[in-house]
Design a protein around this motif. Sequence first.
Motif, PDB file in Angstrom:
ATOM      1  N   UNK A  50       0.941  -1.319   0.052  1.00 10.65           N
ATOM      2  CA  UNK A  50      -0.153   0.084   0.021  1.00 10.65           C
ATOM      3  C   UNK A  50       0.877   1.367  -0.132  1.00 10.65           C
ATOM      4  N   UNK A  51       2.040   1.393   0.968  1.00 10.10           N
ATOM      5  CA  UNK A  51       2.878   2.393   0.736  1.00 10.10           C
ATOM      6  C   UNK A  51       3.476   2.560  -0.724  1.00 10.10           C
ATOM      7  N   UNK A  52       3.850   1.438  -1.290  1.00 13.68           N
ATOM      8  CA  UNK A  52       4.302   1.671  -2.749  1.00 13.68           C
ATOM      9  C   UNK A  52       3.640   2.330  -3.591  1.00 13.68           C
ATOM     10  N   UNK A  53       2.285   1.715  -3.394  1.00 13.37           N
ATOM     11  CA  UNK A  53       1.226   2.567  -4.290  1.00 13.37           C
ATOM     12  C   UNK A  53       1.016   3.898  -4.286  1.00 13.37           C
ATOM     13  N   UNK A  54       0.993   4.341  -2.577  1.00 11.77           N
ATOM     14  CA  UNK A  54       0.764   5.611  -2.277  1.00 11.77           C
ATOM     15  C   UNK A  54       1.958   6.386  -2.740  1.00 11.77           C
ATOM     16  N   UNK A  55       2.884   5.880  -2.731  1.00  8.78           N
ATOM     17  CA  UNK A  55       4.435   6.691  -3.134  1.00  8.78           C
ATOM     18  C   UNK A  55       4.385   6.874  -4.758  1.00  8.78           C
ATOM     19  N   UNK A  56       3.832   5.678  -5.357  1.00  7.99           N
ATOM     20  CA  UNK A  56       3.613   6.075  -6.770  1.00  7.99           C
ATOM     21  C   UNK A  56       2.741   7.255  -7.306  1.00  7.99           C
ATOM     22  N   UNK A  57       1.712   7.511  -6.313  1.00 14.79           N
ATOM     23  CA  UNK A  57       0.639   8.419  -6.821  1.00 14.79           C
ATOM     24  C   UNK A  57       1.225   9.770  -6.420  1.00 14.79           C
ATOM     25  N   UNK A  58       2.088   9.626  -5.208  1.00 16.09           N
ATOM     26  CA  UNK A  58       2.871  11.038  -5.103  1.00 16.09           C
ATOM     27  C   UNK A  58       3.852  11.415  -6.041  1.00 16.09           C
ATOM     28  N   UNK A  59       4.235  10.504  -6.712  1.00 15.00           N
ATOM     29  CA  UNK A  59       5.405  10.751  -7.509  1.00 15.00           C
ATOM     30  C   UNK A  59       5.052  11.791  -8.779  1.00 15.00           C
ATOM     31  N   UNK A 464      25.063  20.937  14.245  1.00 18.76           N
ATOM     32  CA  UNK A 464      23.990  21.171  15.353  1.00 18.76           C
ATOM     33  C   UNK A 464      22.821  21.514  14.851  1.00 18.76           C
ATOM     34  N   UNK A 465      22.843  22.535  13.953  1.00 11.60           N
ATOM     35  CA  UNK A 465      21.425  22.843  13.332  1.00 11.60           C
ATOM     36  C   UNK A 465      20.853  22.045  12.358  1.00 11.60           C
ATOM     37  N   UNK A 466      19.690  21.442  12.595  1.00  7.28           N
ATOM     38  CA  UNK A 466      19.316  20.347  11.634  1.00  7.28           C
ATOM     39  C   UNK A 466      17.866  20.938  10.824  1.00  7.28           C
ATOM     40  N   UNK A 467      17.716  20.384   9.925  1.00  8.49           N
ATOM     41  CA  UNK A 467      16.132  20.548   9.074  1.00  8.49           C
ATOM     42  C   UNK A 467      15.301  20.404   9.932  1.00  8.49           C
ATOM     43  N   UNK A 468      14.008  20.834   9.726  1.00  8.26           N
ATOM     44  CA  UNK A 468      12.703  20.351  10.154  1.00  8.26           C
ATOM     45  C   UNK A 468      12.349  19.327   9.283  1.00  8.26           C
ATOM     46  N   UNK A 469      11.448  18.562   9.466  1.00  3.55           N
ATOM     47  CA  UNK A 469      10.867  17.442   8.416  1.00  3.55           C
ATOM     48  C   UNK A 469       9.382  17.882   8.156  1.00  3.55           C
ATOM     49  N   UNK A 470       9.009  17.876   6.898  1.00  9.07           N
ATOM     50  CA  UNK A 470       7.670  18.195   6.554  1.00  9.07           C
ATOM     51  C   UNK A 470       7.220  16.605   5.878  1.00  9.07           C
ATOM     52  N   UNK A 471       6.473  16.160   6.424  1.00  2.45           N
ATOM     53  CA  UNK A 471       6.127  14.883   5.974  1.00  2.45           C
ATOM     54  C   UNK A 471       4.827  14.882   5.103  1.00  2.45           C
ATOM     55  N   UNK A 472       4.774  14.153   4.006  1.00  6.91           N
ATOM     56  CA  UNK A 472       3.663  13.951   3.399  1.00  6.91           C
ATOM     57  C   UNK A 472       3.043  12.584   3.569  1.00  6.91           C
ATOM     58  N   UNK A 473       1.653  12.612   3.846  1.00  7.42           N
ATOM     59  CA  UNK A 473       0.815  11.484   3.789  1.00  7.42           C
ATOM     60  C   UNK A 473      -0.213  11.457   2.763  1.00  7.42           C
ATOM     61  N   UNK A 474      -0.499  10.305   2.324  1.00  6.47           N
ATOM     62  CA  UNK A 474      -1.646   9.750   1.471  1.00  6.47           C
ATOM     63  C   UNK A 474      -2.737   9.385   2.531  1.00  6.47           C
ATOM     64  N   UNK A 475      -3.885  10.280   2.447  1.00  4.55           N
ATOM     65  CA  UNK A 475      -5.170   9.964   3.352  1.00  4.55           C
ATOM     66  C   UNK A 475      -6.131   9.548   2.443  1.00  4.55           C
ATOM     67  N   UNK A 476      -6.171   9.252   1.322  1.00  2.88           N
ATOM     68  CA  UNK A 476      -7.382   8.977   0.359  1.00  2.88           C
ATOM     69  C   UNK A 476      -7.770   7.609   0.717  1.00  2.88           C
ATOM     70  N   UNK A 477      -7.079   6.650   1.383  1.00  2.00           N
ATOM     71  CA  UNK A 477      -7.666   5.310   1.640  1.00  2.00           C
ATOM     72  C   UNK A 477      -8.128   5.558   3.134  1.00  2.00           C
TER      73      UNK A 477
END
Length: 639
Positions: A50-59, A464-477
Amino acid sequence: MTDKKITQEVEKNGMSRRSFLGATAATGATLAAATAVGTSMSSREAVASPAKDAMAKAHVGPAELDEYYGIWSGGQSGEVRIVGIPSMRELMRVPVFNRCSATGWGMTNESKEILGETAEWENGDTHHPQSSCTDGHYDGRWSFINDKANTRVARIRLDVMKCDKVTLIPNTQSIHGLHCQRVPSTTRVYANGEFIIPHPNDGKLIEKVDEAEHFTMYTALDAETMDVVWQCIVDGNLDNTATDYTGRFAGATCYNSEMAFDLAGQMRNERDWVVVFDLHKIEEDVKAGKFITLPGSKVPVVDGRKKDGKNSPYTRYVPVPKNPHGIHASPDGKYWVANGKLSPTVSVIELARLPDLFADKLSDERDVIVAEPELGLGPLHTTFDGRGNAYSSLFIDSQVVKWNVDAAIRHYKGEKVNYILQKSDVHYQPGHLQASLGETRDADGKWLVVLSKFSKDRFLPTGPLRAENDQLFDISGDEMVLVHDGPAFAEPHDINIIRRDQIQTKRVWDRNDPFFAGAVARAKQDGVNLETDNKVIRDGNKVRVYMISVAPSFGLSEFEVNEGDEVTVTVTNLDHIEDLSHGFCLVNHGINMEISPQQTSSVTFTASKPGVHYYFCTWFCHALHMEMAGRMKVRAKNG
Ligand code: CUK
Ligand code: CUA
Ligand code: CA
């Protein structure tokens, strides 16, 4: 690490999470433990299908366009960013309160005019981009943004993606929460003054709290003029704010009902408030002249504080647990969800009950609350998928919890029903989260962006200073599926996700655009035609240099001034070709500015250094871009 060890780690971590509240010393240990867990879990995770499918959709492949614009706050960078969703590719940066080396924001006359009296400040802290609506749908006109650092509100034109107004809010310190009117359309923008200050704050009454009146205020701006139209004094302080879908009410969270100036004091009460504003009543009274003004300001002020336990006509204070943070309206217009932060709960307020609240028909202010589901530790913000589900960020648990609003309401009434649908780990410590179109009636439940405050092990370390992390989720399912990690520089707090057809951008500037109307007016006074003339006009020790630019040359390959002259250089880019921007950089003068197709830009400086100084084009515009340069000759005073 073995599975058993991981389980132990998780348990240990879970326990230290639970003692996190109020224990600053535990924070570091908790976060360190979370790192260890996160590493082991992610290396363990096989990418399920399911994760692979979602990643393909986000591509989004090369030359493919994103479906949504994300309007991203840039936190203490002071800027706003435009990011494509679902690719999470950064498309543009819009300098607002910061300085921008690439575009000349803060250096050009055009930007200084917009920054106005605050042009000398070089920082800002943007948190809440709020985009204009008509009837609860994004209308593509503007995004507004707060400045927590320097108490300002700015407006960004979405057709050119440039800031065009900045307003310094009087009588308050620190604008945090911001929201615009959604219905019938955005004619007002509402801004929370966060900190409680003495009034007047003139330095005479800084010793004893009881010697001065202390308060903060809720501010309304006119969206068109960006003038402050009224302010409302409140008890406590103000954190985040949300409007409704009728235009009558706004709510704001207050974490400091104690009106304390120390940490322990601000956590004393088990409940603070959602302050509810009757915007129509305030507008009505301000119109009727029923207001006061504060010393040194003409802004109409109404008093929304309780006096001797009696409510004002403008506000109601709904007790909610504890140091609440985000407040968000569901896209069906029925509810506000206020997030408990120091309480594991969120409070669901039914907006249809607010007229009765103001008519004093409820026996208790808390009768507007229809659910208070327990979600997990540190709920900060909530967003919605338009299918009746809500998604709340759990800062301390480093999770997003998906829950059903109706089920939570039924549970509150006593039904035995499970309202939590899923909990998903995020990496790490999330603040805001936003579902596509989640701030509007059009919430489509496709994508969810979670803005995490820590990235730790998710990217190559950068010191010492790091990036933030903006995460994307597929919530269509049925389940939310993580599809992307997006490193981001300091420090996205909130975003709006707008469908790409809801924003119409200009391909090149319109020659009549008000953005550079000041330069056009100056040229007219000087009898200069900006589209044809290359001219130097001397006016005492003021020199105005006008030139056109057409790739790959400036209209003037040299001009001459005297040492000490005040020089204004105005460049008009005659190129019509999309994407063909020029720049004007004057070497060793700290000056650079963007001149995009059909734009006029200008900058004023003192020619303090005798000699020859090159200017050159900074945006790579042509095969002969390097050759696009000229010389400013500054004749020495005694030469
Ligand atoms: S605030 Cu930053 S995480 Cu300024 Cu909307 Cu909640
Ligand atoms: Cu013009 Cu490079
Ligand atoms: Ca409190």
